[in-house]
Motif scaffolding. Structure first.
Motif, mmCIF file in Angstrom:
data_model
loop_
_atom_site.group_PDB
_atom_site.id
_atom_site.type_symbol
_atom_site.label_atom_id
_atom_site.label_comp_id
_atom_site.label_asym_id
_atom_site.label_seq_id
_atom_site.Cartn_x
_atom_site.Cartn_y
_atom_site.Cartn_z
ATOM 1 N N LEU A 1 89.886 -32.897 133.718
ATOM 2 C CA LEU A 1 88.716 -33.103 132.869
ATOM 3 C C LEU A 1 87.749 -31.918 132.946
ATOM 4 C CD1 LEU A 1 88.086 -36.906 133.479
ATOM 5 C CD2 LEU A 1 89.064 -35.817 131.445
ATOM 6 N N ARG A 2 87.611 -31.328 134.136
ATOM 7 C CA ARG A 2 86.777 -30.133 134.240
ATOM 8 C C ARG A 2 87.339 -29.010 133.363
ATOM 9 N NH1 ARG A 2 86.997 -31.741 139.742
ATOM 10 N NH2 ARG A 2 85.008 -32.641 140.428
ATOM 11 N N GLY A 3 88.663 -28.915 133.331
ATOM 12 C CA GLY A 3 89.300 -27.904 132.494
ATOM 13 C C GLY A 3 89.078 -28.124 131.017
ATOM 14 N N LEU A 4 88.752 -29.367 130.646
ATOM 15 C CA LEU A 4 88.480 -29.698 129.249
ATOM 16 C C LEU A 4 86.990 -29.618 128.927
ATOM 17 C CD1 LEU A 4 90.874 -32.759 128.918
ATOM 18 C CD2 LEU A 4 91.178 -30.542 127.830
ATOM 19 N N GLY A 5 86.178 -29.247 129.909
ATOM 20 C CA GLY A 5 84.754 -29.086 129.659
ATOM 21 C C GLY A 5 83.893 -30.265 130.037
ATOM 22 N N PHE A 6 84.453 -31.287 130.651
ATOM 23 C CA PHE A 6 83.663 -32.427 131.092
ATOM 24 C C PHE A 6 82.898 -32.085 132.367
ATOM 25 C CE2 PHE A 6 86.506 -34.711 128.327
ATOM 26 C CZ PHE A 6 85.842 -35.880 127.973
ATOM 27 N N GLY A 7 81.681 -32.595 132.485
ATOM 28 C CA GLY A 7 81.017 -32.655 133.770
ATOM 29 C C GLY A 7 81.563 -33.863 134.506
ATOM 30 N N VAL A 8 81.960 -33.714 135.755
ATOM 31 C CA VAL A 8 82.696 -34.765 136.456
ATOM 32 C C VAL A 8 81.947 -35.225 137.703
ATOM 33 C CG1 VAL A 8 84.844 -35.338 137.667
ATOM 34 C CG2 VAL A 8 84.910 -33.903 135.608
ATOM 35 N N ILE A 9 81.807 -36.535 137.838
ATOM 36 C CA ILE A 9 81.356 -37.170 139.075
ATOM 37 C C ILE A 9 82.603 -37.780 139.699
ATOM 38 C CG2 ILE A 9 79.910 -38.958 140.104
ATOM 39 C CD1 ILE A 9 78.095 -38.698 137.606
ATOM 40 N N GLU A 10 83.013 -37.292 140.847
ATOM 41 C CA GLU A 10 84.291 -37.713 141.438
ATOM 42 C C GLU A 10 84.064 -38.424 142.765
ATOM 43 O OE1 GLU A 10 88.263 -35.530 143.248
ATOM 44 O OE2 GLU A 10 87.255 -34.629 141.514
ATOM 45 N N LEU A 11 84.693 -39.581 142.911
ATOM 46 C CA LEU A 11 84.633 -40.352 144.148
ATOM 47 C C LEU A 11 86.036 -40.679 144.616
ATOM 48 C CD1 LEU A 11 81.893 -43.044 143.358
ATOM 49 C CD2 LEU A 11 81.595 -40.915 144.615
ATOM 50 N N GLN A 12 86.233 -40.686 145.932
ATOM 51 C CA GLN A 12 87.487 -41.155 146.515
ATOM 52 C C GLN A 12 87.160 -42.105 147.652
ATOM 53 O OE1 GLN A 12 90.454 -38.183 147.427
ATOM 54 N NE2 GLN A 12 89.816 -36.869 145.749
ATOM 55 N N ASP A 13 87.936 -43.179 147.765
ATOM 56 C CA ASP A 13 87.742 -44.176 148.819
ATOM 57 C C ASP A 13 86.282 -44.615 148.884
ATOM 58 O OD1 ASP A 13 90.411 -44.057 149.504
ATOM 59 O OD2 ASP A 13 90.100 -42.431 150.924
ATOM 60 N N ALA A 14 85.740 -44.993 147.733
ATOM 61 C CA ALA A 14 84.315 -45.276 147.630
ATOM 62 C C ALA A 14 83.992 -46.733 147.951
ATOM 63 C CB ALA A 14 83.815 -44.946 146.229
#
Length: 206
Positions: free
Chosen positions: A13-26
């Motif tokens: 998604l970053r490669g497509l121009g999105f600003g990303v909020i990413e969480l893992q094991d949240a």
């Protein structure tokens, strides 16, 4: 594979121009805070909002829930208190006034709380106006976690997101075709992703 899927989808998604909020094991608090932050970030921008979730999900009384890492579900009554209602994401998009919304739920793997859920897999959802809701498999069924680094659905979705010139709906149609073909070939049973769309005309390309 959910952690791998989330990381890889974030990069896509970053490669497509999105600003990303990413969480893992949240935790639930972290998930809810991220949804609220997403809504606030998108507010007033007439932007395209997208939420992608990989992990455990279940349905109770026709409502779908995303399970945080610390969930300890003992009964159906515990589900709303300990997990995140998918409808809260829909409400967050509405509050932000986004022009287009995409909600992707790769959340139908083996359910550790199967006896508590109202049914197998996730429940169908109507897509609000200007939205597309995508499920990694048909309502009431389970999705493959994949045999490689990524889940089967996410692998195909990322491939098609990177294809230039496709409309949003073409991306998900091609993903569905790829998942159906590979699952039937490799597992002998067809995993069939589903989408509910109420997208309107205009700019509908990735």
């Amino acid at each position: 594979n959910p952690a791998n899927d989330a990381k890889a989808m974030g990069e896509t998604l970053r490669g497509l121009g999105f600003g990303v909020i990413e969480l893992q094991d949240a935790s639930k608090a972290q998930m809810s805070e991220a949804i609220a932050r997403m809504s606030e970030t998108l507010k007033g921008k007439q932007a395209v909002g997208m939420l992608y979730y990989a992990g455990h999900g279940l349905q109770v009384d026709w409502r779908n829930f995303m399970l945080p890492v610390e969930a300890r579900i003992g009964s159906a009554a515990d589900v709303p208190a300990q997990s995140v209602d998918v409808n809260s994401v829909v409400d967050a998009f509405k509050a932000a006034g986004t022009r287009m919304n995409i909600l992707v739920l790769d959340a139908c793997r083996d359910n550790p709380f199967g006896s508590i859920a109202s049914g197998k897999g996730l429940a169908p959802m109507d897509a609000p106006s200007g939205s597309l809701v995508a499920f990694s498999t048909a309502p009431g069924t389970e999705a493959s976690d994949g045999s490689g680094r990524n889940g089967l659905y996410t692998k195909h979705l990322m491939t098609n997101l990177k294809m230039p010139g496709l409309t949003i709906e073409q991306v998900f149609k091609r993903t569905r075709e790829g998942v159906e073909h590979e699952s039937e070939k490799e597992m002998g049973r067809k995993q069939s992703p589903r989408e509910e769309s109420s997208l309107k005309g205009g700019d509908m390309y990735f």
